[in-house]
Design a protein around this motif. Structure first.
Motif, PDB file in Angstrom:
ATOM      1  N   ILE A 210       0.908  -1.320   0.111  1.00 27.57           N
ATOM      2  CA  ILE A 210       0.082   0.055   0.137  1.00 27.57           C
ATOM      3  C   ILE A 210       0.813   1.154  -0.052  1.00 27.57           C
ATOM      4  O   ILE A 210       0.650   2.324  -0.780  1.00 27.57           O
ATOM      5  N   ARG A 211       1.872   1.072   0.897  1.00 28.88           N
ATOM      6  CA  ARG A 211       2.976   2.206   0.734  1.00 28.88           C
ATOM      7  C   ARG A 211       3.267   2.385  -0.786  1.00 28.88           C
ATOM      8  O   ARG A 211       3.679   3.622  -1.045  1.00 28.88           O
ATOM      9  N   ARG A 212       3.717   1.301  -1.573  1.00 28.67           N
ATOM     10  CA  ARG A 212       4.323   1.430  -2.923  1.00 28.67           C
ATOM     11  C   ARG A 212       3.124   1.992  -3.660  1.00 28.67           C
ATOM     12  O   ARG A 212       3.493   2.939  -4.587  1.00 28.67           O
ATOM     13  N   ALA A 213       1.813   1.962  -3.397  1.00 32.41           N
ATOM     14  CA  ALA A 213       0.901   2.270  -4.272  1.00 32.41           C
ATOM     15  C   ALA A 213       0.790   3.807  -4.057  1.00 32.41           C
ATOM     16  O   ALA A 213       0.659   4.665  -4.913  1.00 32.41           O
ATOM     17  N   GLN A 214       1.081   4.304  -2.913  1.00 29.78           N
ATOM     18  CA  GLN A 214       0.846   5.672  -2.481  1.00 29.78           C
ATOM     19  C   GLN A 214       1.959   6.571  -3.287  1.00 29.78           C
ATOM     20  O   GLN A 214       1.854   7.475  -3.644  1.00 29.78           O
ATOM     21  N   GLU A 215       3.225   5.525  -3.247  1.00 28.19           N
ATOM     22  CA  GLU A 215       4.340   6.333  -3.964  1.00 28.19           C
ATOM     23  C   GLU A 215       4.394   6.470  -5.334  1.00 28.19           C
ATOM     24  O   GLU A 215       4.611   7.392  -6.247  1.00 28.19           O
ATOM     25  N   LEU A 216       3.504   5.428  -6.045  1.00 27.19           N
ATOM     26  CA  LEU A 216       3.220   5.471  -7.433  1.00 27.19           C
ATOM     27  C   LEU A 216       2.190   6.543  -7.831  1.00 27.19           C
ATOM     28  O   LEU A 216       2.487   7.389  -8.861  1.00 27.19           O
ATOM     29  N   ILE A 217       1.215   6.919  -6.841  1.00 27.75           N
ATOM     30  CA  ILE A 217       0.441   7.941  -7.122  1.00 27.75           C
ATOM     31  C   ILE A 217       1.055   9.300  -6.977  1.00 27.75           C
ATOM     32  O   ILE A 217       0.946  10.103  -7.852  1.00 27.75           O
ATOM     33  N   ASP A 218       1.745   9.487  -5.897  1.00 24.94           N
ATOM     34  CA  ASP A 218       2.313  10.817  -5.438  1.00 24.94           C
ATOM     35  C   ASP A 218       3.594  11.099  -6.597  1.00 24.94           C
ATOM     36  O   ASP A 218       3.770  12.419  -6.968  1.00 24.94           O
ATOM     37  N   ALA A 219       4.318   9.994  -7.192  1.00 23.94           N
ATOM     38  CA  ALA A 219       5.255  10.417  -8.157  1.00 23.94           C
ATOM     39  C   ALA A 219       4.728  10.965  -9.444  1.00 23.94           C
ATOM     40  O   ALA A 219       5.372  11.742 -10.126  1.00 23.94           O
ATOM     41  N   ASP A 220       3.450  10.508  -9.993  1.00 21.38           N
ATOM     42  CA  ASP A 220       2.805  11.021 -11.102  1.00 21.38           C
ATOM     43  C   ASP A 220       1.342  11.293 -10.920  1.00 21.38           C
ATOM     44  O   ASP A 220       0.698  10.297 -11.537  1.00 21.38           O
ATOM     45  N   ALA A 260      -4.420  13.648  -4.362  1.00 21.31           N
ATOM     46  CA  ALA A 260      -3.084  14.036  -4.937  1.00 21.31           C
ATOM     47  C   ALA A 260      -3.067  14.784  -6.346  1.00 21.31           C
ATOM     48  O   ALA A 260      -2.306  15.425  -6.527  1.00 21.31           O
ATOM     49  N   ARG A 261      -4.043  14.622  -7.104  1.00 23.89           N
ATOM     50  CA  ARG A 261      -4.086  15.330  -8.247  1.00 23.89           C
ATOM     51  C   ARG A 261      -4.347  16.773  -7.903  1.00 23.89           C
ATOM     52  O   ARG A 261      -3.908  17.744  -8.778  1.00 23.89           O
ATOM     53  N   LEU A 262      -5.317  17.170  -6.977  1.00 27.34           N
ATOM     54  CA  LEU A 262      -5.664  18.472  -6.545  1.00 27.34           C
ATOM     55  C   LEU A 262      -4.512  19.113  -5.758  1.00 27.34           C
ATOM     56  O   LEU A 262      -4.277  20.225  -6.202  1.00 27.34           O
ATOM     57  N   ARG A 263      -3.854  18.399  -5.099  1.00 28.80           N
ATOM     58  CA  ARG A 263      -2.482  18.843  -4.550  1.00 28.80           C
ATOM     59  C   ARG A 263      -1.619  19.371  -5.728  1.00 28.80           C
ATOM     60  O   ARG A 263      -0.842  20.277  -5.655  1.00 28.80           O
ATOM     61  N   HIS A 264      -1.215  18.353  -6.645  1.00 25.56           N
ATOM     62  CA  HIS A 264      -0.435  18.921  -7.622  1.00 25.56           C
ATOM     63  C   HIS A 264      -0.677  19.830  -8.354  1.00 25.56           C
ATOM     64  O   HIS A 264      -0.017  20.655  -8.978  1.00 25.56           O
ATOM     65  N   ALA A 265      -2.118  19.988  -9.041  1.00 23.49           N
ATOM     66  CA  ALA A 265      -2.731  21.248  -9.466  1.00 23.49           C
ATOM     67  C   ALA A 265      -2.336  22.543  -8.754  1.00 23.49           C
ATOM     68  O   ALA A 265      -1.930  23.515  -9.224  1.00 23.49           O
ATOM     69  N   ALA A 266      -2.678  22.428  -7.501  1.00 25.91           N
ATOM     70  CA  ALA A 266      -2.423  23.493  -6.517  1.00 25.91           C
ATOM     71  C   ALA A 266      -0.764  23.960  -6.734  1.00 25.91           C
ATOM     72  O   ALA A 266      -0.465  25.107  -6.762  1.00 25.91           O
ATOM     73  N   ARG A 267       0.027  23.115  -6.509  1.00 30.61           N
ATOM     74  CA  ARG A 267       1.532  23.410  -6.927  1.00 30.61           C
ATOM     75  C   ARG A 267       1.842  24.082  -8.165  1.00 30.61           C
ATOM     76  O   ARG A 267       2.530  24.951  -8.311  1.00 30.61           O
ATOM     77  N   ALA A 281      -5.370  19.444 -17.304  1.00 33.31           N
ATOM     78  CA  ALA A 281      -4.943  18.158 -18.151  1.00 33.31           C
ATOM     79  C   ALA A 281      -3.594  17.603 -17.407  1.00 33.31           C
ATOM     80  O   ALA A 281      -3.484  16.446 -17.277  1.00 33.31           O
ATOM     81  N   ALA A 282      -2.563  18.353 -17.199  1.00 36.50           N
ATOM     82  CA  ALA A 282      -1.374  17.991 -16.574  1.00 36.50           C
ATOM     83  C   ALA A 282      -1.764  17.293 -15.171  1.00 36.50           C
ATOM     84  O   ALA A 282      -0.739  16.451 -14.524  1.00 36.50           O
ATOM     85  N   SER A 283      -2.640  17.650 -14.215  1.00 38.87           N
ATOM     86  CA  SER A 283      -3.085  16.955 -13.292  1.00 38.87           C
ATOM     87  C   SER A 283      -3.851  15.698 -13.144  1.00 38.87           C
ATOM     88  O   SER A 283      -4.357  15.131 -12.246  1.00 38.87           O
ATOM     89  N   GLY A 284      -4.443  15.474 -14.434  1.00 39.41           N
ATOM     90  CA  GLY A 284      -5.158  14.173 -14.625  1.00 39.41           C
ATOM     91  C   GLY A 284      -6.638  14.396 -14.951  1.00 39.41           C
ATOM     92  O   GLY A 284      -7.327  13.371 -14.908  1.00 39.41           O
ATOM     93  N   PHE A 285      -7.124  15.778 -14.956  1.00 38.92           N
ATOM     94  CA  PHE A 285      -8.582  15.969 -15.128  1.00 38.92           C
ATOM     95  C   PHE A 285      -8.825  16.111 -16.419  1.00 38.92           C
ATOM     96  O   PHE A 285      -8.523  17.022 -17.439  1.00 38.92           O
ATOM     97  N   ALA A 286      -9.511  15.231 -17.057  1.00 32.94           N
ATOM     98  CA  ALA A 286     -10.128  15.235 -18.326  1.00 32.94           C
ATOM     99  C   ALA A 286     -11.016  16.466 -18.538  1.00 32.94           C
ATOM    100  O   ALA A 286     -10.991  17.025 -19.755  1.00 32.94           O
ATOM    101  N   SER A 287     -11.828  16.879 -17.697  1.00 31.31           N
ATOM    102  CA  SER A 287     -12.621  17.913 -17.835  1.00 31.31           C
ATOM    103  C   SER A 287     -12.327  19.133 -17.092  1.00 31.31           C
ATOM    104  O   SER A 287     -12.526  19.029 -15.786  1.00 31.31           O
TER     105      SER A 287
END
Length: 315
Positions: A210-220, A260-267, A281-287
């Motif tokens: 589960i920690r590895r899955a969180q790392e995959l999400i946070d990395a991209d 994670a996508r919203l945090r990335h967008a804020a940055r 789009a860069a944060s993974g939101f199609a709409s």
């Protein structure tokens, strides 16, 4: 081209030319990129009662130094990045009791995008102390400083110089290409030190998968992650992964991905001038419509208003 510290141009009313060690000497003016690498003995110190017109970046490689700005104080050891903003009285010296202080330093104007990276390390009065950069980035930061020193000495006519010269020699980026190359290297340094120094603390007893899955999400976070793809990345079935993730993290994998996508967008809104649609789009939101609604729910303001409030350049 390289120059000695006593050959630097000066700005009226400022403190010291780095390397002289004398109180009251002037700092480089704001339009230049000036840097060097020093190994100083006890007794070395610089005091600028009027601060500097440029930003000062220091990276300690050995020994220990102390830096102060206004009422803020910090001690710097190997692997610590300390940044001093312009316009505030400051100084720095070999730490009392230390045998020496070996460090890189650079004077320049900070790029606006660095504000968001440095903000979490604000110790007050424009002093930013990044004292937790992981050991894994130290070598790359050192390499970037050496490249910055070489690029700053580039004349633009032949290949940039090689390795940095001996301690005590200062490089001044005179040409526009040399300045931009040097600033790109410094940007890499700031990003390496700040991005790698705030690891998410794993919860006690959290399953390694589960920690590895969180790392995959946070990395991209902008990647097209799904429950199936994340489960495959940690060698679990989708159903087992979703159940284990929700039980241990307290939210579903897709909810964690959305956060994670919203945090990335804020940055991105804080540190770039990308249009809101491209941030979405860069944060993974199609709409873009869905992004605006989700962002407002999370941060209490639409993306444009958030950028106006939080995306200001360093003062």
């Amino acid at each position: 081209m390289p120059v000695r510290a006593d050959g630097l141009p000066t700005a009226a009313g400022n403190g010291d030319t780095d390397g002289s060690g004398d109180a009251g000497d002037p700092a480089p003016p704001p339009g230049l990129v000036v840097l060097g690498h020093f190994d100083q003995s006890p007794g070395y110190g610089v005091s600028r009662p009027y601060g500097s017109a440029s930003w000062l970046f220091t990276w300690t490689t050995a020994g220990r130094g102390r830096l102060w700005q206004g009422g803020a104080r910090t001690s710097a050891g190997a692997g610590d990045l300390v940044v001093l903003a312009p316009g505030v009285p400051h100084g720095y010296a070999v730490e009392q009791g230390a045998r020496h202080w070996r460090f890189w330093w650079a004077h320049c104007q900070a790029r606006p995008s660095w504000a968001a990276w440095l903000r979490p390390y604000d110790a007050g009065d424009g002093l930013y102390a990044v004292t937790s950069a992981p050991a894994g980035v130290h070598g790359r930061v050192e390499t970037a400083f050496r490249r910055m020193h070489a690029d700053a000495r580039w004349t633009g006519t032949e290949a940039p110089p090689g390795a940095a010269p001996p301690d005590g020699q200062v490089a001044v980026a005179h040409g526009s290409a040399a300045r931009e190359l040097a600033l790109c290297a410094l940007e890499e340094i700031v990003l390496l030190a700040t991005a790698g120094s705030r690891p998410t603390e794993p919860r006690p007893g959290l399953d390694a998968r589960i920690r590895r899955a969180q790392e995959l999400i946070d990395a991209d976070p902008g990647a097209p992650h799904t429950v199936r793809s994340l489960a495959g990345g940690v060698a679990l079935s989708p159903s087992r992964f979703a159940h284990l993730f929700s039980r241990q993290v307290g939210q579903s994998p897709m909810r964690a991905l959305r956060e994670a996508r919203l945090r990335h967008a804020a940055r991105l809104l804080e540190s770039t001038d990308l249009p809101v649609e491209r941030v979405a789009a860069a944060s993974g939101f199609a709409s873009p419509f869905h992004f605006n609604r989700a962002f407002r729910e999370r941060y209490g303001a639409p993306p444009g208003a958030y950028r106006t409030r939080h995306g200001e350049p360093p003062a």
